[in-house]
Design a protein around this motif. Structure first.
Motif, PDB file in Angstrom:
ATOM      1  N   TRP A 386       0.838  -0.938  -0.266  1.00  0.00           N
ATOM      2  CA  TRP A 386       0.240  -0.261  -0.054  1.00  0.00           C
ATOM      3  C   TRP A 386       1.082   1.478  -0.106  1.00  0.00           C
ATOM      4  CZ3 TRP A 386      -5.508   0.329   0.325  1.00  0.00           C
ATOM      5  CH2 TRP A 386      -5.694  -0.936  -0.165  1.00  0.00           C
ATOM      6  N   ALA A 387       0.488   2.280  -0.609  1.00  0.00           N
ATOM      7  CA  ALA A 387       0.859   3.482  -1.212  1.00  0.00           C
ATOM      8  C   ALA A 387       1.302   3.743   0.895  1.00  0.00           C
ATOM      9  CB  ALA A 387       0.464   4.765  -1.732  1.00  0.00           C
ATOM     10  N   GLU A 388       0.606   3.955   1.681  1.00  0.00           N
ATOM     11  CA  GLU A 388       0.111   3.754   2.999  1.00  0.00           C
ATOM     12  C   GLU A 388       2.040   3.704   3.993  1.00  0.00           C
ATOM     13  OE1 GLU A 388      -2.359   3.683   7.304  1.00  0.00           O
ATOM     14  OE2 GLU A 388      -3.329   3.348   5.586  1.00  0.00           O
ATOM     15  N   PHE A 389       1.951   2.804   3.882  1.00  0.00           N
ATOM     16  CA  PHE A 389       3.418   1.907   3.837  1.00  0.00           C
ATOM     17  C   PHE A 389       5.135   2.651   3.396  1.00  0.00           C
ATOM     18  CE2 PHE A 389       0.489  -2.283   3.899  1.00  0.00           C
ATOM     19  CZ  PHE A 389      -0.454  -1.572   5.122  1.00  0.00           C
ATOM     20  N   LYS A 390       4.742   3.244   1.798  1.00  0.00           N
ATOM     21  CA  LYS A 390       5.252   3.571   1.713  1.00  0.00           C
ATOM     22  C   LYS A 390       5.894   5.110   2.022  1.00  0.00           C
ATOM     23  CE  LYS A 390       4.236   0.888  -2.653  1.00  0.00           C
ATOM     24  NZ  LYS A 390       4.368   1.193  -4.161  1.00  0.00           N
ATOM     25  N   SER A 391       5.027   5.436   2.368  1.00  0.00           N
ATOM     26  CA  SER A 391       5.294   6.952   2.991  1.00  0.00           C
ATOM     27  C   SER A 391       5.567   7.767   3.980  1.00  0.00           C
ATOM     28  CB  SER A 391       4.170   7.751   2.566  1.00  0.00           C
ATOM     29  OG  SER A 391       2.794   7.381   3.350  1.00  0.00           O
ATOM     30  N   LEU A 392       5.635   6.235   4.896  1.00  0.00           N
ATOM     31  CA  LEU A 392       5.511   5.461   6.319  1.00  0.00           C
ATOM     32  C   LEU A 392       7.114   6.547   6.651  1.00  0.00           C
ATOM     33  CD1 LEU A 392       3.373   2.984   7.832  1.00  0.00           C
ATOM     34  CD2 LEU A 392       3.749   5.743   8.494  1.00  0.00           C
ATOM     35  N   SER A 393       7.647   7.289   8.247  1.00  0.00           N
ATOM     36  CA  SER A 393       8.596   7.788   8.296  1.00  0.00           C
ATOM     37  C   SER A 393       8.913   6.054   8.971  1.00  0.00           C
ATOM     38  CB  SER A 393       8.806   8.022   9.198  1.00  0.00           C
ATOM     39  OG  SER A 393       9.796   8.291  10.435  1.00  0.00           O
ATOM     40  N   LEU A 394       9.897   5.123   8.960  1.00  0.00           N
ATOM     41  CA  LEU A 394      10.786   3.973   8.978  1.00  0.00           C
ATOM     42  C   LEU A 394      11.687   4.793  10.207  1.00  0.00           C
ATOM     43  CD1 LEU A 394      12.192   2.073   6.051  1.00  0.00           C
ATOM     44  CD2 LEU A 394      10.059   1.656   7.268  1.00  0.00           C
ATOM     45  N   THR A 395      11.925   5.691  11.012  1.00  0.00           N
ATOM     46  CA  THR A 395      12.355   5.828  11.772  1.00  0.00           C
ATOM     47  C   THR A 395      11.748   5.732  12.988  1.00  0.00           C
ATOM     48  OG1 THR A 395      13.897   7.838  11.445  1.00  0.00           O
ATOM     49  CG2 THR A 395      14.191   7.716  13.148  1.00  0.00           C
ATOM     50  N   GLU A 396      10.290   6.311  12.980  1.00  0.00           N
ATOM     51  CA  GLU A 396       8.713   6.223  13.681  1.00  0.00           C
ATOM     52  C   GLU A 396       8.239   5.169  14.229  1.00  0.00           C
ATOM     53  OE1 GLU A 396       4.576   7.884  14.146  1.00  0.00           O
ATOM     54  OE2 GLU A 396       5.366   8.430  12.410  1.00  0.00           O
ATOM     55  N   VAL A 397       8.993   4.629  12.854  1.00  0.00           N
ATOM     56  CA  VAL A 397       8.167   2.823  13.195  1.00  0.00           C
ATOM     57  C   VAL A 397       9.342   2.142  13.923  1.00  0.00           C
ATOM     58  CG1 VAL A 397       8.091   0.326  11.899  1.00  0.00           C
ATOM     59  CG2 VAL A 397       7.088   2.843  11.026  1.00  0.00           C
ATOM     60  N   GLN A 398      10.560   2.338  13.410  1.00  0.00           N
ATOM     61  CA  GLN A 398      11.543   1.442  14.645  1.00  0.00           C
ATOM     62  C   GLN A 398      11.549   1.975  15.486  1.00  0.00           C
ATOM     63  OE1 GLN A 398      14.258   2.945  16.027  1.00  0.00           O
ATOM     64  NE2 GLN A 398      14.924   0.920  17.230  1.00  0.00           N
ATOM     65  N   ALA A 399      11.027   3.063  16.428  1.00  0.00           N
ATOM     66  CA  ALA A 399      11.055   3.785  17.435  1.00  0.00           C
ATOM     67  C   ALA A 399       9.901   2.928  18.126  1.00  0.00           C
ATOM     68  CB  ALA A 399      10.902   5.075  18.073  1.00  0.00           C
ATOM     69  N   ALA A 400       9.131   2.246  17.631  1.00  0.00           N
ATOM     70  CA  ALA A 400       7.441   2.102  18.136  1.00  0.00           C
ATOM     71  C   ALA A 400       7.255   0.261  18.282  1.00  0.00           C
ATOM     72  CB  ALA A 400       6.179   2.351  16.963  1.00  0.00           C
ATOM     73  N   MET A 401       8.581   0.274  18.062  1.00  0.00           N
ATOM     74  CA  MET A 401       8.890  -1.439  18.482  1.00  0.00           C
ATOM     75  C   MET A 401       9.454  -1.680  19.302  1.00  0.00           C
ATOM     76  SD  MET A 401       9.741  -2.708  13.893  1.00  0.00           S
ATOM     77  CE  MET A 401       9.545  -4.787  14.548  1.00  0.00           C
ATOM     78  N   ARG A 402       9.496  -3.197  19.357  1.00  0.00           N
ATOM     79  CA  ARG A 402      10.649  -4.237  20.921  1.00  0.00           C
ATOM     80  C   ARG A 402      11.413  -4.666  19.573  1.00  0.00           C
ATOM     81  NH1 ARG A 402       6.973  -7.517  24.136  1.00  0.00           N
ATOM     82  NH2 ARG A 402       6.775  -8.898  22.814  1.00  0.00           N
ATOM     83  N   GLN A 403      12.046  -4.898  18.708  1.00  0.00           N
ATOM     84  CA  GLN A 403      13.246  -5.022  18.472  1.00  0.00           C
ATOM     85  C   GLN A 403      12.766  -4.821  17.227  1.00  0.00           C
ATOM     86  OE1 GLN A 403      15.071  -9.102  18.136  1.00  0.00           O
ATOM     87  NE2 GLN A 403      12.736  -9.617  19.892  1.00  0.00           N
TER      88      GLN A 403
END
Length: 449
Positions: A386-403
């Motif tokens: 999905w285009a929505e996933f392509k536009s996300l900040s991976l830094t924000e994604v990584q900060a939300a994850m446990r690993q």
């Protein structure tokens, strides 16, 4: 031209709406009166970008109507398009019960000459069966025409209004000319052939495209072992005009309502005439196995998956649709749960449809946005691009994850995006990006903790 489309699934609804858009008088017919009521209220039962607006426009102009009454819809039509489902039987053959029933009902409702046009994907010889059924039940003249559809969910309107080609299969020059005239506002690339060749063109086209997908996925798997980048390999191949770039995107395989059904049906069609389609059998086998490479990468990066929290992005079989039929997510989430993983998932539009057919839906935690689906996860799996996933900040994604493990099943992200986020990133057929996990660096020590 006065047209009736029987069946308001993807093919019937989109085709009917688009033919009203170019000025025809269209009735879309369905036995599901609940669906007809929804359409008459302006509610669209499928997700297809732009469709709702076209329905509203052409209903307002009086060129489009929805009905559950077959007889008046047949009587007023010059051409009747069969767009009913042909779902697979357990042996892979197409179930023609809906086609045969519709042919019988059309015959009994006819009040004069009609063109009966089949847009449903049907085995070779089906239109001959339609002719036999109708001729036994009506004294009125008619012609049977095969017009295979080549719509892609998510871009079905554009594919209808700007087709690559129109295939018309018939033994009637008069019917061929009328159907060609109907399609000339869309394209001049119109091919007239016999009925059986038209039926085969549909299956052969889908089987070839499925073959390209499985081929590039096999190349991707080799690329991972030899250190090549399948993205560059596919680009280099695609510059060859004999090959072309389409359908050379490596990933976790095809799904949806067409490729799986049509490849299996063509294998069965070949078997019915004592021919073993070895190549296509391998295409199907490769495709089924490709989706489970996600599980292999998860085990490789995490070790045992029991008790691990895994986020899933994407449930539809492709972006811009809510169709989850044969979606890789069905098998992957099922496998994750079977190994004891905790799963939390998100899709922009397909969650309700996924819940409706997934037997273990109550074991999944459903999220309303992608960041929440990634929160506190040991790994995140992107299954639909999905285009929505392509536009996300991976830094924000990584900060939300446990690993920080991201399994990209659709090769969405670049190495630069991944490096900025400090993710351990696994794609399909591309070199590994990011640092090794504790398990990868020393699996014996990992299990000995």
């Amino acid at each position: 031209m006065k047209l009736t489309f029987i069946g308001t699934g993807y093919v019937g609804l989109v085709s009917g709406v688009c033919f009203s858009e170019i000025g025809n008088d269209v009735t879309c017919l369905d036995k599901d009166l609940g669906k007809i009521e929804r359409l008459n209220r302006g509610e669209v039962p499928i997700y297809e970008p732009g469709l709702q607006e076209l329905i509203a426009k052409n209903r307002e102009l009086g060129r489009l109507r929805f009905s559950g009454e077959l007889t008046p819809a047949v009587e007023r039509a010059e051409a009747i398009f069969l767009c009913v489902g042909t779902p697979p039987l357990p042996n892979g053959e197409a179930n023609l019960a809906f086609i045969e029933q519709a042919a019988q009902e059309i015959a009994l409702a006819m009040n004069g000459y009609k063109i009966i046009a089949t847009k449903s994907t049907v085995p070779v010889g089906t239109n001959d069966r339609i002719r036999d059924i109708v001729s036994k039940l009506t004294p009125h003249p008619f012609d049977v025409v095969s017009i295979p559809e080549f719509l892609r969910e998510g871009s079905a309107i554009a594919d209808t209004l700007h087709p690559d080609r129109i295939i018309i299969g018939t033994d009637s020059p008069e019917a061929a000319e009328k159907i060609a005239e109907l399609h000339r506002p869309l394209t001049d690339r119109i091919m007239v052939t016999d009925v059986r060749s038209a039926e085969m063109i549909k299956y052969a086209s889908n089987a070839f495209l499925a073959t390209k997908i499985s081929f590039i996925n096999e190349i991707a798997n080799i690329c991972e072992k030899v250190g090549a980048d399948v993205t560059d390999v596919a680009k280099g191949m695609g510059h060859d005009r004999r090959i072309g770039p389409s359908f050379l995107q490596a990933g976790i395989g095809y799904g949806g309502s067409c490729f799986p059904k049509d490849t299996n049906a063509l294998i069965q069609i070949a078997g019915n005439v004592d021919y073993e389609f070895k190549l296509l059998k391998s295409v199907v086998e490769v495709n089924q196995g490709q989706r489970f490479n996600v599980m292999t990468k998860l085990r490789h990066s995490l070790g045992e998956l029991g008790g691990k929290r895994i986020g899933v992005w994407g449930l539809a079989f492709k972006p811009d649709t809510d169709d989850v039929r044969e979606s890789p997510a069905l098998d992957i989430i099922g496998a994750l749960l079977a190994e004891g993983a905790e799963v939390q998932a998100y899709d922009p539009v397909a969650t309700a449809n996924f819940k409706a057919i997934f037997d273990q839906a109550d074991e999944v935690e459903w999220r309303d946005d992608p960041i929440e689906a990634a929160r506190d996860c040991d790994a995140l799996c992107l299954l639909t691009d999905w285009a929505e996933f392509k536009s996300l900040s991976l830094t924000e994604v990584q900060a939300a994850m446990r690993q920080n493990i991201l399994i990209d099943g659709r090769n969405v992200y670049t190495s630069e995006q991944v490096d900025e986020a400090d993710l351990r990133y696994y794609s399909v057929g591309r070199p590994h990006v990011g640092s090794l996990s504790q398990f990868e660096a020393d699996p014996i020590a990992f299990y000995g903790r």
